[in-house]
Design a protein around this motif. Structure first.
Motif, short mmCIF file in Angstrom:
data_model
loop_
_atom_site.label_atom_id
_atom_site.label_comp_id
_atom_site.label_asym_id
_atom_site.label_seq_id
_atom_site.Cartn_x
_atom_site.Cartn_y
_atom_site.Cartn_z
N GLU A 59 0.84 -1.19 0.00
CA GLU A 59 0.00 0.00 0.00
C GLU A 59 0.88 1.24 0.00
N LYS A 60 0.59 2.14 -0.91
CA LYS A 60 1.40 3.36 -0.95
C LYS A 60 0.70 4.46 -0.18
N PRO A 61 1.47 5.19 0.62
CA PRO A 61 0.88 6.31 1.36
C PRO A 61 0.76 7.53 0.46
N TYR A 62 -0.17 8.41 0.80
CA TYR A 62 -0.29 9.67 0.10
C TYR A 62 0.83 10.59 0.60
N LEU A 63 1.55 11.21 -0.34
CA LEU A 63 2.69 12.05 -0.02
C LEU A 63 2.56 13.42 -0.68
N ALA A 64 3.37 14.36 -0.20
CA ALA A 64 3.44 15.69 -0.81
C ALA A 64 4.88 16.17 -0.76
N GLY A 65 5.32 16.80 -1.84
CA GLY A 65 6.62 17.46 -1.89
C GLY A 65 6.41 18.95 -1.75
N VAL A 66 7.48 19.70 -1.90
CA VAL A 66 7.40 21.15 -1.73
C VAL A 66 6.44 21.80 -2.73
N GLN A 67 6.45 21.35 -3.99
CA GLN A 67 5.53 21.94 -4.97
C GLN A 67 4.08 21.69 -4.58
N GLU A 68 3.81 20.48 -4.11
CA GLU A 68 2.44 20.15 -3.72
C GLU A 68 2.02 20.94 -2.48
N SER A 104 9.04 26.27 0.46
CA SER A 104 10.32 25.71 0.88
C SER A 104 10.95 26.54 1.99
N VAL A 105 10.88 27.88 1.86
CA VAL A 105 11.41 28.77 2.90
C VAL A 105 10.64 28.57 4.20
N CYS A 106 9.32 28.50 4.11
CA CYS A 106 8.49 28.31 5.31
C CYS A 106 8.81 26.98 6.00
N LEU A 107 9.03 25.95 5.20
CA LEU A 107 9.38 24.65 5.78
C LEU A 107 10.76 24.69 6.43
N ALA A 108 11.70 25.34 5.77
CA ALA A 108 13.07 25.42 6.30
C ALA A 108 13.13 26.29 7.56
N ASP A 109 12.33 27.33 7.61
CA ASP A 109 12.35 28.27 8.75
C ASP A 109 11.44 27.84 9.90
N THR A 112 0.14 27.91 8.95
CA THR A 112 1.03 29.02 9.26
C THR A 112 0.17 30.04 10.01
N PRO A 113 0.77 31.13 10.49
CA PRO A 113 -0.08 32.13 11.17
C PRO A 113 -1.19 32.68 10.28
N THR A 114 -1.01 32.63 8.95
CA THR A 114 -2.01 33.23 8.07
C THR A 114 -2.66 32.25 7.09
N LYS A 115 -2.21 30.99 7.06
CA LYS A 115 -2.74 30.06 6.06
C LYS A 115 -3.03 28.69 6.67
N THR A 116 -4.10 28.08 6.15
CA THR A 116 -4.41 26.70 6.49
C THR A 116 -4.49 25.91 5.19
#
Length: 187
Positions: A5-14, A27-32, A60-64
C-alpha cells in the motif's frame, strides 16, 4: 506480484499548491519552521517529502491547508492510503537510490524511464519520480517492466543496498537533502 500500500505524499511543490503559495516560498516556510506542526520529512533522492496526513493539519499564522487541493492530490495518487505515522511507511526510492540498488547511474535509470524502458513510478511529486522499493526488487521481476521476468542478470538488485534501505540505515546517494539555491552557492 508484491502488493504494497502506498501512502499519500506531498513534496514542496504540492505543499505550495495546498497552501496557495509559490513552491519557493513553501520551501522557505518549511526550512524556517513557519509551519505548525512541523512534521519530519522523508528524504528520497536528496529531496524532502511529507505524509499528506501530516500536511493536512499543518498551518502558518495566516494560512491553512486547502481541503480541495488535498483532495485533488489524494485523487491523483490513488490507489493509496492516508498514513498516520512514519512507522507505516514502506521503503520509497528515487533515481539516486535505484542507481545504487541496480549498480548503475541514476541518469541511466532516468533515461530509460523517459524512453519508456523502465517501470512507471508510483508517484511523480515535485517533478521527481518515486517508487515503492519492494515491487522493484521482488524475485523474478524486471524493474524495467511491470511483472516481466528478468531479461538480464545485471538487473539483480544489490542485496546489501536493499537491506540498508529496508533497515533505514542507507547512507548512499540521495540519503541527505541536497543543498539548493544560495545554500548550494547559487545566487
Amino acid at each position: 506480484m508484491i502488493v504494497v500500500e502506498k501512502p499519500y505524499l506531498a513534496g514542496v511543490q504540492e505543499i505550495g499548491r495546498i497552501f496557495h503559495m509559490k513552491p519557493t516560498y513553501a520551501s522557505v516556510c518549511l526550512a524556517d519552521g513557519r509551519f505548525d506542526p512541523q512534521p519530519d520529512p522523508l528524504i528520497v533522492s536528496g529531496s524532502r517529502y511529507w505524509l499528506l496526513g501530516d500536511v493536512r493539519v499543518m498551518r502558518t499564522p495566516t494560512k491553512t491547508a486547502d481541503p480541495i487541493a488535498i483532495g485533488e492530490l489524494e485523487a491523483g495518487q490513488r490507489p493509496g492510503r492516508m498514513a498516520v505515522t512514519g512507522d507505516e511507511l514502506p521503503v520509497i526510492v528515487g533515481l539516486a537510490e535505484l542507481g545504487e540498488v541496480f549498480d548503475t547511474k541514476a541518469t541511466s535509470v532516468q533515461s530509460m524511464l523517459l524512453a519508456g524502458g523502465w517501470r512507471e513510478p508510483d508517484w511523480r511529486l515535485s517533478g521527481s519520480p518515486l517508487w515503492l522499493l519492494e515491487p522493484l526488487v521482488a524475485p523474478g521481476v524486471d524493474p524495467r517492466g511491470d511483472g516481466m521476468p528478468r531479461a538480464r542478470r545485471s538487473w539483480e538488485p544489490d542485496h546489501e543496498v536493499v537491506a540498508s534501505l529496508r533497515a533505514g540505515t542507507y547512507t548512499g546517494p540521495g540519503s541527505t537533502v541536497r543543498a539548493r539555491g544560495r545554500a548550494a552557492g547559487g545566487k
